[in-house]
Scaffold this motif. Sequence first.
Motif, PDB file in Angstrom:
ATOM      1  N   THR A  40       0.913  -1.213   0.081  1.00  0.00           N
ATOM      2  CA  THR A  40       0.041   0.028   0.005  1.00  0.00           C
ATOM      3  C   THR A  40       0.836   1.340   0.029  1.00  0.00           C
ATOM      4  O   THR A  40       1.978   1.153   0.731  1.00  0.00           O
ATOM      5  N   ALA A  41       0.289   2.277  -0.383  1.00  0.00           N
ATOM      6  CA  ALA A  41       0.821   3.588  -0.469  1.00  0.00           C
ATOM      7  C   ALA A  41      -0.302   4.614   0.528  1.00  0.00           C
ATOM      8  O   ALA A  41      -1.294   4.442   0.098  1.00  0.00           O
ATOM      9  N   THR A  42       0.012   5.104   1.318  1.00  0.00           N
ATOM     10  CA  THR A  42      -0.446   6.173   2.141  1.00  0.00           C
ATOM     11  C   THR A  42      -0.205   7.480   1.660  1.00  0.00           C
ATOM     12  O   THR A  42       0.801   7.994   1.937  1.00  0.00           O
ATOM     13  N   LEU A  43      -1.211   8.252   1.231  1.00  0.00           N
ATOM     14  CA  LEU A  43      -0.875   9.497   0.485  1.00  0.00           C
ATOM     15  C   LEU A  43      -1.504  10.610   1.892  1.00  0.00           C
ATOM     16  O   LEU A  43      -2.653  10.287   2.285  1.00  0.00           O
ATOM     17  N   THR A  44      -0.656  11.637   2.270  1.00  0.00           N
ATOM     18  CA  THR A  44      -1.398  12.837   2.947  1.00  0.00           C
ATOM     19  C   THR A  44      -1.485  13.919   1.860  1.00  0.00           C
ATOM     20  O   THR A  44      -0.541  14.251   1.110  1.00  0.00           O
ATOM     21  N   ALA A  45      -2.888  14.512   1.768  1.00  0.00           N
ATOM     22  CA  ALA A  45      -3.206  15.171   0.542  1.00  0.00           C
ATOM     23  C   ALA A  45      -4.163  16.195   1.311  1.00  0.00           C
ATOM     24  O   ALA A  45      -4.863  15.913   2.172  1.00  0.00           O
ATOM     25  N   ASP A  46      -4.367  17.172   0.775  1.00  0.00           N
ATOM     26  CA  ASP A  46      -5.405  18.177   1.018  1.00  0.00           C
ATOM     27  C   ASP A  46      -6.647  18.066   0.872  1.00  0.00           C
ATOM     28  O   ASP A  46      -7.757  18.127   1.571  1.00  0.00           O
ATOM     29  N   LYS A  47      -6.868  17.038  -0.433  1.00  0.00           N
ATOM     30  CA  LYS A  47      -7.917  16.471  -0.761  1.00  0.00           C
ATOM     31  C   LYS A  47      -7.975  15.107  -1.235  1.00  0.00           C
ATOM     32  O   LYS A  47      -6.840  14.847  -1.679  1.00  0.00           O
ATOM     33  N   ARG A  48      -8.955  14.470  -1.376  1.00  0.00           N
ATOM     34  CA  ARG A  48      -8.958  13.051  -1.879  1.00  0.00           C
ATOM     35  C   ARG A  48      -8.435  13.141  -3.207  1.00  0.00           C
ATOM     36  O   ARG A  48      -8.949  13.800  -4.095  1.00  0.00           O
ATOM     37  N   ILE A  49      -7.658  12.087  -3.581  1.00  0.00           N
ATOM     38  CA  ILE A  49      -6.975  12.138  -5.241  1.00  0.00           C
ATOM     39  C   ILE A  49      -7.822  10.972  -5.570  1.00  0.00           C
ATOM     40  O   ILE A  49      -7.762  10.043  -5.358  1.00  0.00           O
ATOM     41  N   GLY A  50      -8.322  11.298  -6.781  1.00  0.00           N
ATOM     42  CA  GLY A  50      -9.088  10.545  -7.638  1.00  0.00           C
ATOM     43  C   GLY A  50      -8.242   9.071  -8.319  1.00  0.00           C
ATOM     44  O   GLY A  50      -7.209   9.292  -8.360  1.00  0.00           O
ATOM     45  N   GLU A  51      -9.009   8.035  -8.158  1.00  0.00           N
ATOM     46  CA  GLU A  51      -8.305   6.722  -8.785  1.00  0.00           C
ATOM     47  C   GLU A  51      -7.557   7.009 -10.135  1.00  0.00           C
ATOM     48  O   GLU A  51      -6.683   6.522 -10.493  1.00  0.00           O
ATOM     49  N   ASP A  52      -8.362   7.874 -10.881  1.00  0.00           N
ATOM     50  CA  ASP A  52      -7.850   7.936 -12.414  1.00  0.00           C
ATOM     51  C   ASP A  52      -6.434   8.837 -12.319  1.00  0.00           C
ATOM     52  O   ASP A  52      -5.600   8.465 -13.254  1.00  0.00           O
ATOM     53  N   VAL A  53      -6.367   9.848 -11.339  1.00  0.00           N
ATOM     54  CA  VAL A  53      -5.218  10.565 -11.429  1.00  0.00           C
ATOM     55  C   VAL A  53      -3.915   9.648 -10.702  1.00  0.00           C
ATOM     56  O   VAL A  53      -2.793   9.531 -11.318  1.00  0.00           O
ATOM     57  N   LEU A  54      -4.409   8.767  -9.873  1.00  0.00           N
ATOM     58  CA  LEU A  54      -3.336   7.676  -9.201  1.00  0.00           C
ATOM     59  C   LEU A  54      -2.920   6.852 -10.387  1.00  0.00           C
ATOM     60  O   LEU A  54      -1.670   6.695 -10.256  1.00  0.00           O
ATOM     61  N   ARG A  55      -4.017   6.344 -11.190  1.00  0.00           N
ATOM     62  CA  ARG A  55      -3.458   5.182 -12.057  1.00  0.00           C
ATOM     63  C   ARG A  55      -2.846   6.060 -13.232  1.00  0.00           C
ATOM     64  O   ARG A  55      -1.602   5.597 -13.547  1.00  0.00           O
ATOM     65  N   ALA A  56      -2.843   7.230 -13.500  1.00  0.00           N
ATOM     66  CA  ALA A  56      -2.131   8.142 -14.502  1.00  0.00           C
ATOM     67  C   ALA A  56      -0.626   8.492 -13.971  1.00  0.00           C
ATOM     68  O   ALA A  56       0.316   8.387 -14.745  1.00  0.00           O
ATOM     69  N   ALA A  57      -0.597   8.544 -12.694  1.00  0.00           N
ATOM     70  CA  ALA A  57       0.768   8.710 -12.048  1.00  0.00           C
ATOM     71  C   ALA A  57       1.774   7.485 -12.205  1.00  0.00           C
ATOM     72  O   ALA A  57       3.081   7.791 -12.318  1.00  0.00           O
ATOM     73  N   LEU A  58       1.187   6.298 -12.348  1.00  0.00           N
ATOM     74  CA  LEU A  58       1.887   5.093 -12.496  1.00  0.00           C
ATOM     75  C   LEU A  58       2.063   4.603 -13.726  1.00  0.00           C
ATOM     76  O   LEU A  58       2.627   3.603 -13.946  1.00  0.00           O
ATOM     77  N   GLU A  59       1.494   5.288 -14.777  1.00  0.00           N
ATOM     78  CA  GLU A  59       1.542   4.981 -16.033  1.00  0.00           C
ATOM     79  C   GLU A  59       2.969   4.885 -16.677  1.00  0.00           C
ATOM     80  O   GLU A  59       3.761   5.587 -16.424  1.00  0.00           O
ATOM     81  N   GLY A  60       3.126   3.885 -17.378  1.00  0.00           N
ATOM     82  CA  GLY A  60       4.493   3.615 -17.886  1.00  0.00           C
ATOM     83  C   GLY A  60       5.658   2.843 -16.769  1.00  0.00           C
ATOM     84  O   GLY A  60       6.733   2.807 -17.393  1.00  0.00           O
ATOM     85  N   THR A  61       5.247   2.430 -15.652  1.00  0.00           N
ATOM     86  CA  THR A  61       5.665   1.766 -14.710  1.00  0.00           C
ATOM     87  C   THR A  61       5.183   0.191 -14.729  1.00  0.00           C
ATOM     88  O   THR A  61       4.193  -0.046 -15.343  1.00  0.00           O
ATOM     89  N   ALA A  62       5.589  -0.538 -13.876  1.00  0.00           N
ATOM     90  CA  ALA A  62       5.342  -1.938 -13.773  1.00  0.00           C
ATOM     91  C   ALA A  62       4.290  -1.962 -12.642  1.00  0.00           C
ATOM     92  O   ALA A  62       3.898  -3.169 -12.134  1.00  0.00           O
TER      93      ALA A  62
END
Length: 67
Positions: A40-62
């Motif tokens: 797991t990754a636990t993110l501390t953020a000002d607001k909830r990060i959308g699943e689509d944004v999280l998926r895009a952040a890992l694009e091009g990785t394994a």
Amino acid sequence: MNQEVKVEGMTCSGCANTVEKRFSGLPNVSHVEIDLDKKTATLTADKRIGEDVLRAALEGTAYSVVK
């Protein structure tokens, strides 16, 4: 706010570093903590990060975000 995300494909500290760097670069994220045992990754953020944004952040990785 903390948000826990399940990440598939992480097996070592190098994996964890890559995921941490990708998620740390997202807007509004101030801290990322990786737990390799729980995959797991636990993110501390000002607001909830959308699943689509999280998926895009890992694009091009394994790694991928798991629901």
